[in-house]
Design a protein around this motif. Sequence first.
Motif, PDB file in Angstrom:
ATOM      1  N   LYS A 106     -32.484 -19.466 -21.119  1.00  0.00           N
ATOM      2  CA  LYS A 106     -31.912 -18.273 -20.875  1.00  0.00           C
ATOM      3  C   LYS A 106     -30.287 -18.405 -20.306  1.00  0.00           C
ATOM      4  O   LYS A 106     -29.395 -17.729 -20.693  1.00  0.00           O
ATOM      5  N   ARG A 109     -28.092 -19.310 -23.067  1.00  0.00           N
ATOM      6  CA  ARG A 109     -27.627 -17.953 -23.757  1.00  0.00           C
ATOM      7  C   ARG A 109     -26.619 -17.464 -23.220  1.00  0.00           C
ATOM      8  O   ARG A 109     -25.683 -16.922 -23.807  1.00  0.00           O
ATOM      9  N   TYR A 110     -26.827 -17.217 -21.818  1.00  0.00           N
ATOM     10  CA  TYR A 110     -25.683 -16.644 -21.235  1.00  0.00           C
ATOM     11  C   TYR A 110     -24.275 -17.263 -21.221  1.00  0.00           C
ATOM     12  O   TYR A 110     -23.307 -16.507 -21.431  1.00  0.00           O
ATOM     13  N   ASP A 296     -30.560 -18.669 -13.784  1.00  0.00           N
ATOM     14  CA  ASP A 296     -32.103 -18.509 -14.069  1.00  0.00           C
ATOM     15  C   ASP A 296     -32.670 -19.988 -13.493  1.00  0.00           C
ATOM     16  O   ASP A 296     -33.716 -19.922 -13.079  1.00  0.00           O
TER      17      ASP A 296
END
Lengths: 443, 443
Positions: A106, A109-110, A296
Amino acid sequence: MSRYFDEEMESMPKRRLLSLQLERLKSLVSRAYSSSRFYRALYDEGGVTPDDIKCIDDIQNLPFLDEQALRDAYPNGLALAPRRQFREVAGCLNGGAPALVFLTRKDLRYRAQLCARNLVAAGLREGDAVLNLMPSGMGFQGHGYDAGAYAAGMMVVPRPACTLEEQVKLLPDIGMAGVCGSPVALQNLTQMLLEQLGPRDKALRLRLAMACDGEWPDGLYDETREELENRLGVPVVDAVAMTRPLLHGLGVECEEKNGLHVWADAFLVECVHPDTKEWVEEGYVGELVWTWLAADGSAVIRYRSGDLATLTWEETCPCGRTHPKISHILGRASESFTVAGKLVLAVALEKELNRIPDLTGEYRVLIERPRTIDRVTLFVEVRDSLALQDKERTRRIRMQVSDTAKAVVGIRVQVELVPPGALPRVNTRAERIEDGRRILRLP
Amino acid sequence: MSRYFDEEMESMPKRRLLSLQLERLKSLVSRAYSSSRFYRALYDEGGVTPDDIKCIDDIQNLPFLDEQALRDAYPNGLALAPRRQFREVAGCLNGGAPALVFLTRKDLRYRAQLCARNLVAAGLREGDAVLNLMPSGMGFQGHGYDAGAYAAGMMVVPRPACTLEEQVKLLPDIGMAGVCGSPVALQNLTQMLLEQLGPRDKALRLRLAMACDGEWPDGLYDETREELENRLGVPVVDAVAMTRPLLHGLGVECEEKNGLHVWADAFLVECVHPDTKEWVEEGYVGELVWTWLAADGSAVIRYRSGDLATLTWEETCPCGRTHPKISHILGRASESFTVAGKLVLAVALEKELNRIPDLTGEYRVLIERPRTIDRVTLFVEVRDSLALQDKERTRRIRMQVSDTAKAVVGIRVQVELVPPGALPRVNTRAERIEDGRRILRLP
């Protein structure tokens, strides 16, 4: 084609952004408190719990991540998830405390999304080719920008594994719209382009350069950038840089060129007085303190960067983006001092002293507080030791230094002229400042 | 946990793999012929059309991509898709002809899958941490392995942007199962690990090293690898390396350690005699010729790599994989010669000559064909010029060289002993071979 990569997020009204920040801050602090022994100890010692965060301002009650805290957290104290979920570790030594930050899928991706926002905000568009000169590796994340370019539908021209000089021969045939790199890398590239291709070769199709992930010579920020723009023949856009312990893609300068947007959905940036550690007013210089809201895999909450800049949050920038703005990095907190409540950057003083031809440029600042008022003594070396035997010359130089210093420091300082070579040579700007008051402040 | 990343593909029966190869080859050649002016000209000149490919063997009718073809194709001749679809360009100069290969999003995804297969086949598993020491950039694609590790659910420890020496301090605290890098990078890492941590530090949790993307000292391949394994204390797995113009992830050695699997769904590899350019029999040394079957953005069809190796295709390897195997790279085609139909590697001859203490190691090979039979003359320098005045010593050395050479070359060669320093010094092994027959073969 849109001038946003993520229009909804980039132009979200400030009120909604703030509530998103609050929601993410609460959740981050809770996760850190419940899953990291390091944070639990830090917050227990500071007498705070996640429930104490009721509004954004409450972040001020949380302890900072300073060098000592990073040392305590090493190696796994910042981790928030089980090890199997990590896809990358971003580590750095920083000369001081080492820090390890772990990223999940995550997070990757961010990071790509944020780098894509930077590229588009800087002026690049889908279908463009981007030469990425940024180093990839622990502590540097040129590969974050690779992923950002992929996400934005651009073509990456990777940094050469061969020498840049060799690669430059290929560049006109590839045709790039943009190039990202540290200011030094951009300077080197410019030099080689001019030597090999002649000025502003049309074949390059270059439209802009993005300066990221590297240091500008701070005292000469404007001059250096202007020179680079003139030589390269395209605008140079500045990106928010911090090598550690956060991701890339923190933010970027928009086309208004009066500040760098920080992506507030992902990062909460505070601007604090390096001595009092309290928030400074909008537009005043302070130390940037970063919280990685969207994290995250790892928690970075209130990291003192040591970087000095200003922070402002207009309602909406003419570019349409609503995220707060910082100035470029003006200097390091360790290279500043406070006199009579005013923060003074050594680099600013230095820049002015360098304009006085009678001086060698070597200087030393001593700050004391014999009673209740700050006293500043400025030692400067004169270029010609004979000047010290000439009363009239001495008076003139002293006056010039004194006026210069007052304009920068804010109060009249004591000036001591010394012969050339009298001051021991030092390696860092921080060593030029001796703050006698600090001793008194120890508990 | 599975020992495959993509079991279906990795253990597909040979017959199905061959038909997949044929299908992909047909489609690739068609696309190249219809969308690239370069390929159309190349194939028209060679008198072939896509319809001529009816079985895999028909690939032999297609022209090679040699240095001249790459020069003709530069810059965009290999491209198969509109520019906007490209996400990365992989370019290289190679000292010779520059080549640009463009990758689409689909190519990036396939590259990640292939690198993931390599990591898993080498013995790494989901949840493992991998130190990736491979350079990322044009012509090198360490970032391909980053993506591969993400895809396989591993954690990437990126190659240090700081010095490796600094990063080594962090490594035991991160704990890695594997490390990938060139043989030289692995040697450097080993050295630093041993110096800083003592032999086989348990904290590292290292299980294997993967040697990729770099040159082994070819004559000493086995010895160098064994030494590295002993010092590092873990197995060293070899990956198929070719810096250009293909992707990474071409293939890898499996746990059987008797050859490197090449992923046949993505690449078709031929092994040809460098002089006759015809297929050599399985198990015989030849030049590897690569076709990138799975390519989406660019066509690389019959690229002559110049690398010498053997190629075999067993029905099924004991590891369960069905893909063909090559040996490690034994040498360069330019550093070999054919005598009486046998391919001889200069490096093999050199290795044996180096065992004779009376010689300096400097040598020169001259091949001629005065009538219909090859004649080889081998010039070697004796270490002590006095030996040349001693008939008995001369005879003994000459005999030793002659026997050694016959064992390698296959026929008795003419030996000429010369004093030390008599042979001019050269930089490449290729310059040690003079093939007088080649002149006669020009049209």
